[in-house]
Design an enzyme around this catalytic site. Structure first.
Site: not given
Ligand code: ATP
Ligand code: MG
Length: 497
Positions: A332-333, A358-360
């Site tokens: 997941t991101d 939250s990576r993006i």
């Protein structure tokens, strides 16, 4: 003994011939059937038993076929005929599904009659390729201040919610669904292996908040057949894809994938596949990543639709190192970690910033939100650390430390949020501006609470265009800032300079 297969042709009404391959049920093990004599069937195809129940082909050897029964398996007996029509599992999809409750086979479960549909879509579809996608660019407004300000989620992103039992995971996803009211986002809530009572609670909340009209509920509750529980997330995904391909934004909640992994483990153990780590089958990673890959943001030529996933995973005693949680974290991101310690202390939503990321999402955050929430995470984490230190030594604090403590306390007041009361981004921007101006540092808990309740109505009265101006530009310009400043000064009646 291997049953020799035979091909029969049968007249199908007036439309022509239907070719069927007929095999025989050899053994029935709970919800799994081993059949012989279906040499041309393939994984993911459906077969029909003579009782009318359908089954899903899960695998095969040279002579035998492994079938997962999608429905009641008690009517299937050894020696029964089983028919292969050479079809993959396709499910009906249409706009009429909005506001309905369906099972994993897209049949209505709400007593409001069958759902009309002219199209069917393959359930095990391959995810859109890299060339069909574009990077995320819109933010998904969840209505939870911690998320929108500190851990933002973008449309098309997959964000895992991970935590112990009863830590408020479902509530955060329901807030996100409630917050989509009036925003043209289609929501899908998929319940997997949960008790019926949990689903009823979710339904009550969504009904109470008028959120059912734009939501589809896919039920794979614990009381339905294991096959349907296994299929439910794929069904939710298929329905979501239909809307995504029409250019809509879709939000899908999987509640929860731990149960899905348990169900797949049960199926594989009955199929005598070798158990691997934690007794899960070796391909559980593939099963979940295949599902997660179907989220995304499509390119403009394909309609610019998007599908956002919020899968939930339940863990035991805060242990994120289990097989299923680590698998899902890696595919997941980003993840939101729900801590039972924080929940018990009354800090709700009980999200732990240290372990959540939250990576993006911040790439798609509104510039206004980005500039106001820049240092929020760091300020808060520093406050937490300082708080621990001052518990040991409460006297002789420097002025700066005292200020940090006050600011941290103000952040705390802001991010504690009641369930089922999502806050709009415009409202959050006013809160965060007030915080950055330092006007919340000196408020007591009750004053902060009433500030959160009243301020936005006050802003709307004095500055009616605030929402439309900030929503159209998404920037916190000096002009808007001056006006909000004026409103705040009026609200605090000269207490701020
Ligand atoms: P489960 O493990 O059963 O799925 P969960 O982690 O999904 O639980 P929820 O069902 O969302 O947790 O919430 C658990 C309880 O906490 C519920 O009674 C809910 O009303 C309460 N709760 C959740 N969030 C909040 C909140 N922000 N404020 C107050 N109460 C909350
Ligand atoms: Mg839950």
């Amino acid at each position: 003994m291997v049953d020799k297969s035979k091909i029969i042709e049968e007249r199908d009404g007036m439309t022509g011939f239907e070719v069927r391959e007929v095999g025989r049920v050899e053994t029935v093990r709970k919800f799994v059937v081993i059949a012989t004599g279906l040499p041309s069937c393939m994984n993911g195809q459906i077969v029909e038993f003579s009782s009318g129940t359908i089954g899903l082909v899960m695998g095969f050897t040279e002579e035998k076929v492994q079938i997962l029964v999608l429905g009641d398996s008690s009517s299937i007996r050894g020696g029964d005929e089983v028919y292969n029509k050479g079809k993959s599992l396709n499910l009906p999809v249409s706009d009429n599904f909005l506001g309905r409750i369906v099972n994993a086979l897209c049949q209505a479960q709400d007593g409001r009659g069958p759902i009309e549909s002219r199209e069917a879509s393959p359930v095990f579809r391959v995810a859109p390729g890299v060339m069909d996608r574009v990077p995320v660019k819109d933010t998904l407004e969840t209505g939870t201040l911690i998320l929108d300000a500190i851990i933002p989620i973008a449309k098309g992103q997959r964000q895992l919610l991970i935590g112990d039992r009863l830590t408020g995971k479902t509530s955060v996803t329901l807030d996100a669904i409630i917050n989509q009211k009036g925003s043209d986002v289609v929501c899908i809530y998929c319940c997997i292996g949960k008790p019926y009572s949990s689903l009823m609670k979710v339904l009550d909340i969504l009904k109470d908040k008028d959120a059912l009209d734009y939501t589809i509920i896919v039920t794979g509750v614990a009381s339905v057949s294991t096959g349907e529980q296994y299929l439910a997330p794929y069904t939710a995904c298929t329905l979501g894809e239909y809307f995504m391909n029409k250019g809509k934004d879709v939000l899908v909640v999987f509640d929860d994938l731990t149960k899905h992994a348990w169900i797949y483990r049960q199926i594989c153990l009955l199929l005598e596949r070798a158990p691997g780590r934690e007794a899960y089958p070796g391909d559980i990673f593939y099963i979940h990543s295949q599902l997660m890959e179907r989220a995304g943001y499509l390119k403009p030529e394909l309609g610019s639709g998007s599908m956002t996933f919020l899968p939930i995973v339940e863990i035991l005693q805060g242990d994120v190192t289990g097989y299923i949680p680590t698998n899902l974290i890696s595919m997941t991101d980003g993840q939101l970690y729900f801590s039972s310690t924080l929940f018990n202390k009354g800090f709700k939503p009980a999200m732990d910033f240290g372990l959540s990321v939250s990576r993006i999402g911040n790439k798609a955050q509104w510039p206004a939100m980005k500039s106001l929430s820049k240092s929020l995470r760091l300020d808060y984490l520093q406050y937490k650390e300082l708080l621990q230190m001052t518990q040991l030594r409460a006297t002789g604090l420097s002025k700066e430390a005292e200020m940090r403590l006050k600011r941290g306390e103000a952040i705390n007041q802001l991010i504690v949020q009641d369930k089922n009361k999502p806050v709009t981004i415009e409202e959050q921007i006013v809160f965060l501006y007030a915080l950055s101006r330092g006007v919340l540092d000196s408020l007591s808990a009750s004053q902060a609470k009433s500030f959160k309740q009243d301020i936005f109505d006050f802003v709307k009265k004095r500055y009616p265009e605030f929402s439309s101006e900030i929503r159209s530009g998404k920037e916190f310009t000096n002009e808007i800032k001056d006006k909000v400043e004026g409103v705040l000064k009026e609200y605090f009646k000269g207490a701020i300079k």
